[in-house]
Design a protein around this motif. Structure first.
Motif, PDB file in Angstrom:
ATOM      1  N   LEU A  36       0.827  -1.204   0.000  1.00 13.26           N
ATOM      2  CA  LEU A  36       0.000   0.000   0.000  1.00 13.26           C
ATOM      3  C   LEU A  36       0.864   1.257   0.000  1.00 13.26           C
ATOM      4  N   LEU A  37       1.931   1.229   0.766  1.00 12.51           N
ATOM      5  CA  LEU A  37       2.831   2.384   0.821  1.00 12.51           C
ATOM      6  C   LEU A  37       3.452   2.640  -0.545  1.00 12.51           C
ATOM      7  N   ARG A  38       3.840   1.566  -1.229  1.00 13.07           N
ATOM      8  CA  ARG A  38       4.440   1.730  -2.563  1.00 13.07           C
ATOM      9  C   ARG A  38       3.420   2.288  -3.555  1.00 13.07           C
ATOM     10  N   LEU A  39       2.228   1.696  -3.561  1.00 14.67           N
ATOM     11  CA  LEU A  39       1.198   2.115  -4.517  1.00 14.67           C
ATOM     12  C   LEU A  39       0.746   3.553  -4.295  1.00 14.67           C
ATOM     13  N   SER A  40       0.599   3.930  -3.042  1.00 11.87           N
ATOM     14  CA  SER A  40       0.081   5.268  -2.732  1.00 11.87           C
ATOM     15  C   SER A  40       1.151   6.344  -2.850  1.00 11.87           C
ATOM     16  N   THR A  41       2.402   5.934  -3.041  1.00  9.12           N
ATOM     17  CA  THR A  41       3.486   6.896  -3.218  1.00  9.12           C
ATOM     18  C   THR A  41       3.706   7.226  -4.689  1.00  9.12           C
ATOM     19  N   ASN A  60      -8.449  -2.615  -3.316  1.00 16.31           N
ATOM     20  CA  ASN A  60      -8.346  -4.067  -3.098  1.00 16.31           C
ATOM     21  C   ASN A  60      -7.486  -4.369  -1.877  1.00 16.31           C
ATOM     22  N   ILE A  61      -6.416  -3.598  -1.704  1.00 18.09           N
ATOM     23  CA  ILE A  61      -5.532  -3.802  -0.552  1.00 18.09           C
ATOM     24  C   ILE A  61      -6.213  -3.358   0.730  1.00 18.09           C
ATOM     25  N   THR A  62      -6.801  -2.161   0.727  1.00 20.47           N
ATOM     26  CA  THR A  62      -7.395  -1.648   1.966  1.00 20.47           C
ATOM     27  C   THR A  62      -8.594  -2.486   2.417  1.00 20.47           C
ATOM     28  N   GLU A  63      -9.323  -3.068   1.476  1.00 18.07           N
ATOM     29  CA  GLU A  63     -10.440  -3.938   1.869  1.00 18.07           C
ATOM     30  C   GLU A  63      -9.926  -5.174   2.604  1.00 18.07           C
ATOM     31  N   ARG A  64      -8.826  -5.729   2.118  1.00 16.35           N
ATOM     32  CA  ARG A  64      -8.234  -6.890   2.793  1.00 16.35           C
ATOM     33  C   ARG A  64      -7.638  -6.473   4.138  1.00 16.35           C
ATOM     34  N   VAL A  65      -7.021  -5.289   4.169  1.00 14.60           N
ATOM     35  CA  VAL A  65      -6.464  -4.764   5.426  1.00 14.60           C
ATOM     36  C   VAL A  65      -7.567  -4.629   6.463  1.00 14.60           C
ATOM     37  N   SER A 222      -4.422   7.010   2.407  1.00 13.26           N
ATOM     38  CA  SER A 222      -3.922   5.624   2.388  1.00 13.26           C
ATOM     39  C   SER A 222      -2.420   5.607   2.639  1.00 13.26           C
ATOM     40  N   ARG A 223      -1.719   6.566   2.046  1.00 15.73           N
ATOM     41  CA  ARG A 223      -0.271   6.669   2.243  1.00 15.73           C
ATOM     42  C   ARG A 223       0.049   7.010   3.702  1.00 15.73           C
ATOM     43  N   GLN A 224      -0.702   7.933   4.270  1.00 19.31           N
ATOM     44  CA  GLN A 224      -0.476   8.299   5.669  1.00 19.31           C
ATOM     45  C   GLN A 224      -0.720   7.119   6.604  1.00 19.31           C
ATOM     46  N   TYR A 225      -1.800   6.377   6.331  1.00 19.32           N
ATOM     47  CA  TYR A 225      -2.085   5.200   7.170  1.00 19.32           C
ATOM     48  C   TYR A 225      -0.910   4.224   7.132  1.00 19.32           C
ATOM     49  N   ALA A 226      -0.436   3.907   5.932  1.00 18.73           N
ATOM     50  CA  ALA A 226       0.659   2.933   5.801  1.00 18.73           C
ATOM     51  C   ALA A 226       1.917   3.435   6.497  1.00 18.73           C
ATOM     52  N   TYR A 227       2.172   4.710   6.355  1.00 13.02           N
ATOM     53  CA  TYR A 227       3.350   5.302   6.995  1.00 13.02           C
ATOM     54  C   TYR A 227       3.275   5.158   8.520  1.00 13.02           C
TER      55      TYR A 227
END
Length: 489
Positions: A36-41, A60-65, A222-227
Motif C-alpha cells: 500500500l505504501l508503494r502504490l500510494s506513493t 483491493n488492498i485496503t479492503e483486505r487490510v 492511504s499513504r499516511q495510514y501505511a506510513y
C-alpha cells in the motif's frame, strides 16, 4: 487532508524487520501495508481514468487490510451518539468546563443527525455559543501530551497540523480516560467523506473534475495510514506502544474525517488548529462568518447569523466553499450553495505555432499557460482571468503582437474590452463548444440525475455523488445560457 508526494521515512522504517513472532495474518497485514505504501506513493496520474485504476488497486488492498484488522478496531466510545445519556454527559462536561449554550439545545434533525435547536426566539448577532480554549482539542494540546516528542521528531507530524490532530484524537480515544471522552462519545460514528466510498460509488463521478480531487484525497490518506502503521509497529516510544495494537485503517479514516469535517483555525497568537466541542454541532447554511475568538475571555464565540424562531435549527456559515470542497472534505453537498463553482482546465498546446507569444501575453497577466479556471454559480459566471485566457487563446499573430506591446493588456480581463468582433465571437464560441463537450463527458444527463435523486433508491454515498455531479451540470447549463448572448452576433 494534507498533500505530500514525498514520504519522509524515519530511520527505523528502513531497518529490516525486527525479531517479532508474527502470526500468518500479521505477516500478511505487514506485507499489504508495504504494498500500500508503494502504490500510494506513485505520483498522481495526469489521466483521471488511470488514477481510478490505481485507486482500484489501493482499494483491493485496503479492503483486505480492514478484514485483517477487524479485531483491532477500538471499542472505546459509545455506540449511539444521539442517546439522551450521551448528549447529557456531553453537555454536563461542556458546561462544567465553562462552555455556554444560550437559548438552544442539541437535537436530532432529519437529514442532519445532531444539530443545534433554538429553544426560544433568537435575534441576529445574539451570542449563542461560547467555548473556552481549554475545551478545544488542539495541536497545542497534542504538544503537551505524550505525543510531544514524536511531533518534534517526525517530519509529517511537525509540518501537518491536521495529521497531528487526527493522531492525537486517536490517542485520546484509545486512552479511555481522556479529558475529552464525553466529546469523543458524541462525535459521528460514521462519515460520508470520500474515504468511505467504494470504487463503484466513486465511478458515479466519471466526467466530473471532482473525481480527481477525491482520488487524490483517498490516495494521500492511504499513504499516511501505511506510513504510521509502520512507524508504530517499529518504534518503542510511548505513543507507538499505545497505538501499535489499536491503530487501523478504519480508525485512521474515522479520525481524519473527524478532523476534515470539524477542524477550525482559531487566531490565538499563531493560527491555532483545533476541534471546538459544541460549536461543531452546528450545521451549514449560506450566510456570513459569525464566529470569532475573544482574546479577553480566551474563548471562541458564535453569534446568530440571522433571526431564528423557537424550534428552528440554528445554522452557521462554514465559509465560501464550493460543493467540490464540501463533498471531498465534509461529506455533503449543499445544493443551494451561493459560492459554488465548477473548475475547468484549459491550456495552451505545445504544438501551437503561436505558443510562445500566447504564453508571453498570459505571463503579463499572471495567468499560467495551463490553469484550472472557476465558473461561478450566478448571474456572472465568467471571471476576468478566464475571459482573458479565452481571448488570448483565440488571437491571431497580429493581435498577439499588439497586446504584448500594449500597456493596457489588463483590459483583456474586462467584459467591455474593445476587441475585434470576430475575435470576440470566436472566443465565446470556443467556450460554448468546450462547455458542451464537458457536459457530454458525464454518463448521465441532468434530468436523469434529478430523477435518481428524487427516487433516492441508491446508497447514501452513491446518492451524494449523483448530487455532486448534478450541481456541476447546473452550473455548466446556466453558463451556456449566459454565453449564448455573446454568440448570437
Amino acid at each position: 487532508m494534507g498533500r505530500k508526494n514525498k514520504i519522509n521515512r524515519p530511520p527505523q522504517l528502513a531497518k529490516a524487520k525486527t525479531q517479532r513472532n508474527l502470526t500468518p495474518a500479521q505477516r500478511e497485514l505487514e506485507e499489504l501495508v508495504d504494498k500500500l505504501l508503494r502504490l500510494s506513493t506513485i505520483p498522481q496520474q495526469q489521466n483521471v481514468l488511470k488514477s481510478l485504476e490505481n485507486q482500484k488497486e489501493i482499494s483491493n488492498i485496503t479492503e483486505r487490510v480492514k478484514t485483517l484488522e477487524i479485531g483491532r478496531d477500538a471499542k472505546n466510545s459509545v455506540d449511539n451518539r444521539a442517546t439522551s445519556a450521551t448528549v447529557d454527559n456531553f453537555m454536563k462536561w461542556a458546561l462544567e468546563n465553562g462552555a455556554k449554550l444560550n437559548g438552544c439545545s442539541i437535537q436530532e434533525f432529519e437529514g442532519y443527525e445532531l444539530g443545534i435547536k433554538a429553544d426560544v426566539d433568537i435575534e441576529q448577532s445574539t451570542l449563542v455559543i461560547a467555548v473556552p480554549r481549554k475545551l478545544m482539542m488542539s495541536v497545542e494540546s497534542a504538544k503537551q501530551s505524550i505525543l510531544k516528542e514524536l511531533i518534534e521528531k517526525d517530519k509529517i507530524l511537525s509540518s501537518m497540523p491536521n495529521v497531528t490532530l487526527a493522531i492525537f484524537l486517536l490517542l485520546e480515544k484509545f486512552k479511555g480516560d481522556s479529558f475529552w471522552k464525553s466529546y469523543i462519545d458524541i462525535l459521528p460514528k460514521v462519515y460520508t467523506t470520500v474515504l468511505f466510498f467504494s470504487v463503484e460509488e466513486l465511478e458515479e463521478l466519471k466526467g466530473s473534475p471532482t473525481l480527481e480531487l477525491a482520488l487524490r484525497q483517498i490516495k494521500s490518506i492511504s499513504r499516511q495510514y501505511a506510513y504510521f502503521y509502520k512507524l508504530f509497529a517499529t518504534s518503542d516510544d510511548p505513543v507507538s506502544k499505545l497505538m501499535r495494537n489499536r491503530f487501523t485503517y478504519n480508525e485512521y479514516c474515522w479520525a481524519v474525517s473527524t478532523v476534515m469535517t470539524r477542524q477550525n483555525t482559531v487566531p490565538f497568537q499563531e493560527d491555532y488548529h483545533a476541534l471546538i466541542p459544541l460549536w461543531d454541532m452546528c450545521n451549514h447554511t449560506n450566510g456570513t462568518i459569525s464566529t470569532a475568538y475573544n482574546p479577553v475571555l480566551d474563548r471562541s464565540e458564535c453569534l446568530a447569523l440571522k433571526n431564528f424562531k423557537a424550534g428552528e435549527q440554528l445554522f452557521i456559515f462554514y465559509g465560501s466553499r464550493s460543493n467540490a470542497d464540501l463533498f471531498v472534505h465534509n461529506g455533503f453537498v449543499y445544493e443551494d450553495n451561493d459560492y459554488d463553482v465548477y473548475w475547468m482546465r484549459l491550456g495552451i498546446s505545445k504544438s501551437d505555432p503561436l505558443q510562445e507569444k500566447r504564453n508571453r501575453l498570459l505571463d503579463k497577466l499572471s495567468i499560467s499557460s495551463t490553469s484550472d479556471f472557476s465558473i461561478r454559480k450566478g448571474a456572472k459566471p465568467i471571471d476576468g482571468q478566464l475571459l482573458a485566457f479565452l481571448r488570448i487563446f483565440n488571437m491571431n499573430e497580429d493581435q498577439l503582437d499588439h497586446w504584448i506591446t500594449s500597456d493596457k493588456s489588463g483590459d483583456l480581463e474586462y467584459i467591455d474590452c474593445a476587441l475585434d468582433t470576430a475575435l470576440e465571437t470566436k472566443s465565446w464560441c470556443f467556450l460554448q463548444a468546450r462547455l458542451k463537450l464537458l457536459l457530454s463527458t458525464y454518463k448521465t444527463t441532468l434530468e436523469e440525475d434529478e430523477k435518481l435523486i428524487a427516487e433516492a433508491r441508491v446508497s447514501s454515498n452513491r446518492l451524494l455523488a449523483i448530487k455532486m455531479r448534478a450541481t456541476e451540470k447546473r452550473i455548466i447549463r446556466e453558463t451556456l445560457e449566459y454565453v449564448e448572448q455573446y454568440t448570437k452576433h
